[in-house]
Motif scaffolding. Structure first.
Motif, short mmCIF file in Angstrom:
data_model
loop_
_atom_site.label_atom_id
_atom_site.label_comp_id
_atom_site.label_asym_id
_atom_site.label_seq_id
_atom_site.Cartn_x
_atom_site.Cartn_y
_atom_site.Cartn_z
N ASN A 29 -5.99 1.20 -8.82
CA ASN A 29 -5.20 0.32 -7.93
C ASN A 29 -6.00 -0.10 -6.65
O ASN A 29 -6.25 0.69 -5.85
CB ASN A 29 -3.91 0.57 -7.36
CG ASN A 29 -2.76 1.05 -8.52
OD1 ASN A 29 -2.23 0.04 -9.18
ND2 ASN A 29 -2.39 2.15 -8.79
N CYS A 70 -10.61 5.56 0.40
CA CYS A 70 -9.05 5.57 0.31
C CYS A 70 -8.41 4.67 1.53
O CYS A 70 -8.81 4.90 2.64
CB CYS A 70 -8.44 7.04 0.61
SG CYS A 70 -6.65 7.33 0.46
N LEU A 98 0.23 3.91 -2.75
CA LEU A 98 -0.25 5.34 -2.33
C LEU A 98 0.70 6.30 -2.30
O LEU A 98 0.27 7.45 -2.60
CB LEU A 98 -1.23 5.04 -1.02
CG LEU A 98 -2.53 4.36 -1.19
CD1 LEU A 98 -2.91 3.80 0.13
CD2 LEU A 98 -3.35 5.24 -1.84
N GLY A 150 -2.95 10.38 -1.68
CA GLY A 150 -2.56 9.11 -2.34
C GLY A 150 -2.72 8.67 -3.71
O GLY A 150 -3.87 9.01 -4.13
N HIS A 151 -1.87 8.17 -4.33
CA HIS A 151 -2.19 7.71 -5.61
C HIS A 151 -3.01 6.61 -5.77
O HIS A 151 -2.86 5.65 -5.05
CB HIS A 151 -0.58 7.41 -6.08
CG HIS A 151 -0.60 6.59 -7.61
ND1 HIS A 151 -0.79 7.41 -8.71
CD2 HIS A 151 -0.64 5.56 -7.90
CE1 HIS A 151 -0.67 6.74 -9.93
NE2 HIS A 151 -0.68 5.47 -9.38
N LEU A 152 -4.04 6.76 -6.77
CA LEU A 152 -5.03 5.79 -7.04
C LEU A 152 -4.93 5.03 -8.24
O LEU A 152 -5.04 3.74 -8.27
CB LEU A 152 -6.34 6.40 -6.88
CG LEU A 152 -6.69 7.20 -5.46
CD1 LEU A 152 -7.99 8.27 -5.83
CD2 LEU A 152 -6.82 6.43 -4.45
N SER A 165 -5.11 0.62 -3.27
CA SER A 165 -5.25 2.04 -2.64
C SER A 165 -6.81 1.98 -2.13
O SER A 165 -7.26 3.26 -1.58
CB SER A 165 -5.38 2.88 -3.88
OG SER A 165 -4.04 2.89 -4.45
N THR A 217 -5.36 11.27 -7.68
CA THR A 217 -5.24 11.00 -6.22
C THR A 217 -6.16 11.42 -5.33
O THR A 217 -7.09 12.35 -5.60
CB THR A 217 -4.11 11.99 -6.01
OG1 THR A 217 -4.33 13.49 -6.33
CG2 THR A 217 -2.66 11.79 -6.88
N CYS A 218 -6.15 11.09 -4.22
CA CYS A 218 -7.10 11.38 -3.10
C CYS A 218 -6.81 12.84 -2.77
O CYS A 218 -5.79 13.30 -2.55
CB CYS A 218 -6.90 10.34 -1.89
SG CYS A 218 -7.79 10.78 -0.24
N LYS A 261 3.62 6.25 -5.83
CA LYS A 261 3.09 6.23 -7.09
C LYS A 261 3.39 5.10 -7.78
O LYS A 261 3.52 4.99 -9.03
CB LYS A 261 3.29 7.40 -7.87
CG LYS A 261 3.11 8.78 -7.13
CD LYS A 261 3.31 10.06 -7.81
CE LYS A 261 3.08 11.17 -7.40
NZ LYS A 261 1.52 11.34 -6.89
N GLN A 317 0.96 -1.38 0.10
CA GLN A 317 0.03 0.05 0.00
C GLN A 317 0.81 1.28 0.09
O GLN A 317 0.72 2.40 -0.66
CB GLN A 317 -1.19 -0.14 1.29
CG GLN A 317 -2.12 -0.88 1.17
CD GLN A 317 -2.83 -1.12 2.23
OE1 GLN A 317 -2.18 -1.09 3.38
NE2 GLN A 317 -4.38 -0.93 2.19
#
Length: 142
Positions: free
Chosen positions: A124, A49, A25, A102-104, A127, A96-97, A28, A21
């Protein structure tokens, strides 16, 4: 640090996220295609998230894109932001969130899916965490 409402050091993120994770997240990364427990998953509820628990996607916007990752045609309004991603020698739109950064994954347009937006949020699964509709109803009554 960033300007996101939820801010943590790498050490703090590592304390609450699994190594995979954290890689996805916070660094990236991308999970391997076809490995998400949310591929082919169709329960009613909300996808949050995995980093900060912000609601990101409603199950009603999820569709089977057969791309190897969970796909949604839109996010919860105001929960996701987009950025231009030019890594790997190509131009893509990263999602992202908006609460923790966080990278989604990435969003793709114009692929011809029969959805109201003709967009595919390729997310992902690692994520995300899922809250079933019956749990969501319990929380809103409390």
């Amino acid at each position: 640090m960033s300007n996101y409402p939820v801010q943590k050091s790498d050490e703090e993120w590592r304390a609450v996220l699994s190594p995979e994770q954290f890689r996805v997240l916070r660094e990236k990364g991308t999970e391997r295609p076809g490995t998400s427990k949310f591929n082919g998953f169709h329960e009613s509820g909300v996808y949050n998230c995995a980093g900060c628990d912000t609601p990101l996607y409603k199950s009603s916007t999820k569709f089977d894109a057969h791309c190897g990752w969970p796909a949604f045609y839109e996010g919860v309004p105001g929960a996701i932001e987009t950025h231009t991603d030019t890594s790997f020698g190509m131009k893509r739109i990263e999602i992202t969130c908006k609460n923790c950064g966080g990278h989604l994954g990435h969003v793709f347009e114009g692929e011809g899916y029969n959805t109201p937006t003709d967009k595919r949020h390729c997310v992902n699964g690692i994520s995300l965490k899922f809250t079933p509709a019956n749990e969501e109803a319990k929380e809103s009554k409390a």
